[in-house]
Design a protein around this motif. Sequence first.
Motif, PDB file in Angstrom:
ATOM      1  N   ILE A 260       7.054 -18.840  20.461  1.00  0.00           N
ATOM      2  CA  ILE A 260       7.115 -17.908  20.379  1.00  0.00           C
ATOM      3  C   ILE A 260       8.121 -17.109  19.456  1.00  0.00           C
ATOM      4  N   LEU A 261       9.763 -17.254  20.196  1.00  0.00           N
ATOM      5  CA  LEU A 261      10.824 -16.587  19.853  1.00  0.00           C
ATOM      6  C   LEU A 261      10.451 -16.517  18.033  1.00  0.00           C
ATOM      7  N   ARG A 262      10.507 -17.529  17.963  1.00  0.00           N
ATOM      8  CA  ARG A 262      10.864 -17.947  16.076  1.00  0.00           C
ATOM      9  C   ARG A 262       9.721 -16.895  15.474  1.00  0.00           C
ATOM     10  N   GLU A 263       7.961 -17.522  16.017  1.00  0.00           N
ATOM     11  CA  GLU A 263       7.206 -16.728  15.799  1.00  0.00           C
ATOM     12  C   GLU A 263       6.465 -14.885  15.552  1.00  0.00           C
ATOM     13  N   THR A 264       7.848 -14.645  16.572  1.00  0.00           N
ATOM     14  CA  THR A 264       7.974 -13.237  16.980  1.00  0.00           C
ATOM     15  C   THR A 264       9.136 -12.501  15.688  1.00  0.00           C
ATOM     16  N   VAL A 265       9.718 -13.300  15.576  1.00  0.00           N
ATOM     17  CA  VAL A 265      11.133 -12.891  14.455  1.00  0.00           C
ATOM     18  C   VAL A 265      10.580 -12.733  13.214  1.00  0.00           C
ATOM     19  N   ASP A 266       9.840 -14.030  13.020  1.00  0.00           N
ATOM     20  CA  ASP A 266       9.117 -13.730  11.588  1.00  0.00           C
ATOM     21  C   ASP A 266       8.097 -13.024  11.516  1.00  0.00           C
ATOM     22  N   ALA A 267       6.724 -12.489  12.283  1.00  0.00           N
ATOM     23  CA  ALA A 267       6.404 -11.796  12.033  1.00  0.00           C
ATOM     24  C   ALA A 267       6.370  -9.678  12.135  1.00  0.00           C
ATOM     25  N   HIS A 268       8.115  -9.892  12.106  1.00  0.00           N
ATOM     26  CA  HIS A 268       8.652  -8.255  11.725  1.00  0.00           C
ATOM     27  C   HIS A 268       9.584  -8.153  10.248  1.00  0.00           C
ATOM     28  N   PRO A 269       8.709  -8.157   9.404  1.00  0.00           N
ATOM     29  CA  PRO A 269      10.275  -8.448   7.930  1.00  0.00           C
ATOM     30  C   PRO A 269      10.959  -6.920   7.761  1.00  0.00           C
ATOM     31  N   ARG A 270      12.059  -7.440   7.489  1.00  0.00           N
ATOM     32  CA  ARG A 270      13.309  -6.826   7.209  1.00  0.00           C
ATOM     33  C   ARG A 270      12.972  -5.523   6.328  1.00  0.00           C
ATOM     34  N   ASP A 271      13.371  -4.716   7.040  1.00  0.00           N
ATOM     35  CA  ASP A 271      13.098  -2.806   6.756  1.00  0.00           C
ATOM     36  C   ASP A 271      14.853  -2.478   5.944  1.00  0.00           C
ATOM     37  N   TRP A 272      14.988  -2.965   4.606  1.00  0.00           N
ATOM     38  CA  TRP A 272      16.059  -3.114   4.261  1.00  0.00           C
ATOM     39  C   TRP A 272      16.577  -1.176   4.302  1.00  0.00           C
ATOM     40  N   PRO A 273      16.203  -0.334   3.571  1.00  0.00           N
ATOM     41  CA  PRO A 273      16.842   1.214   4.152  1.00  0.00           C
ATOM     42  C   PRO A 273      17.283   1.665   5.096  1.00  0.00           C
ATOM     43  N   ARG A 274      16.102   0.926   6.281  1.00  0.00           N
ATOM     44  CA  ARG A 274      15.801   1.348   7.618  1.00  0.00           C
ATOM     45  C   ARG A 274      17.446   0.612   8.244  1.00  0.00           C
ATOM     46  N   LEU A 275      17.942  -0.677   7.881  1.00  0.00           N
ATOM     47  CA  LEU A 275      19.147  -0.907   8.599  1.00  0.00           C
ATOM     48  C   LEU A 275      20.135  -0.823   7.472  1.00  0.00           C
ATOM     49  N   HIS A 276      19.988  -0.012   6.329  1.00  0.00           N
ATOM     50  CA  HIS A 276      21.478   0.453   5.835  1.00  0.00           C
ATOM     51  C   HIS A 276      21.619   1.633   7.031  1.00  0.00           C
ATOM     52  N   ARG A 277      20.355   2.549   6.909  1.00  0.00           N
ATOM     53  CA  ARG A 277      20.403   4.082   6.780  1.00  0.00           C
ATOM     54  C   ARG A 277      21.581   4.607   8.549  1.00  0.00           C
ATOM     55  N   HIS A 278      20.809   2.813   9.345  1.00  0.00           N
ATOM     56  CA  HIS A 278      21.377   3.046  10.629  1.00  0.00           C
ATOM     57  C   HIS A 278      22.866   2.738  10.278  1.00  0.00           C
ATOM     58  N   ALA A 279      23.577   1.748   9.613  1.00  0.00           N
ATOM     59  CA  ALA A 279      24.873   1.231   9.072  1.00  0.00           C
ATOM     60  C   ALA A 279      25.659   3.342   8.270  1.00  0.00           C
ATOM     61  N   VAL A 280      24.361   3.722   8.006  1.00  0.00           N
ATOM     62  CA  VAL A 280      25.166   5.324   7.276  1.00  0.00           C
ATOM     63  C   VAL A 280      25.578   5.939   8.562  1.00  0.00           C
ATOM     64  N   GLU A 281      24.910   5.947   9.465  1.00  0.00           N
ATOM     65  CA  GLU A 281      24.231   7.043  10.658  1.00  0.00           C
ATOM     66  C   GLU A 281      25.681   6.522  11.454  1.00  0.00           C
ATOM     67  N   PHE A 282      26.047   5.541  11.763  1.00  0.00           N
ATOM     68  CA  PHE A 282      27.374   4.892  12.985  1.00  0.00           C
ATOM     69  C   PHE A 282      28.737   5.151  11.690  1.00  0.00           C
TER      70      PHE A 282
END
Length: 311
Positions: A260-282
């Motif tokens: 179930i843990l793996r299925e949950t991870v796989d069900a949410h593809p990476r949002d690269w722009p959002r990840l990078h926005r967080h990096a820049v923000e911090f």
Amino acid sequence: MRIAFVGKGGSGKTTLSALFSRHLARAGAPVLAVDGDINQHLAEALGHDGPPLDAPPLGAHLSAIKDYLRGTNPRIASAEAMIKTTPPGRGSRLLSLLGDDELHTRHVRHVGDVPLMVTGEFADSDLGVACYHSKLGAVELYLNHLVDGPGEYVVVDMTAGADAFASGLFTRFDMTFLVAEPTRKGVSVYRQYRDHAREFGIRIAVVGNKVTGEDDLLFLKEEVGDDLLTHLTQSPYVRAAEQGRAQGELEPQNHHALNILRETVDAHPRDWPRLHRHAVEFHLRNARAWAGEDLVTQVDPEYTPGRIPQS
């Protein structure tokens, strides 16, 4: 995909990090486990038995890691000018998961079938002059410069309690699994995580652990609600492994929970722009709060996250 395991000390987050890492590796998935806990027990939980693992700790080589990752990025004049939140830009050296680059070659060791990197222990020389987050900065920089793809997994065993929110590292993950025992203390950390995670749009799910019956499960459901994803029962297999006499297989219910843990991870593809926005923000938060306004210029507005430039 990047996965963090968090929870109260003693909740079993290190054990779950190890079980999930082995579960992925045995399924043939590319996986890297990272010990980001001050107690540094992940190698042992993965089954290492004997002399200390000869993996050079990331935290002890932070300057060299900075120098390597900055590459030819003209916005970063030196390793000394780079801080733990410095995001990648054009010219930065980007990493593929378990590539044959200098960083992975130096710092990755295998425990059984699981590749592992360690942050390193809190040494006597650090007492009174440093906090553990100075070492975790190496993990944050690594994740900032990692271009991992679908079906690839980085599993990080994080520091206990809500201490992970003391840095921007908590925003570097696609999924955070909060391990909770069916006790009031066990779910107390959940409330802290829930509130901070909602503020930044961080995806979390609760994994009940050491559940012994319906009363335990009902307690977790009442305290956690819809955030309860799945649970693991009290495990004789895990206890035997912790006593150095591993035998048999993980119980079917607990194996199902890992699926179930793996299925949950796989069900949410990476949002690269959002990840990078967080990096820049911090990074901007750190630059303006203590690192110096001039470090704002380290952010490259033309950088495209999520791909390694072809040479």
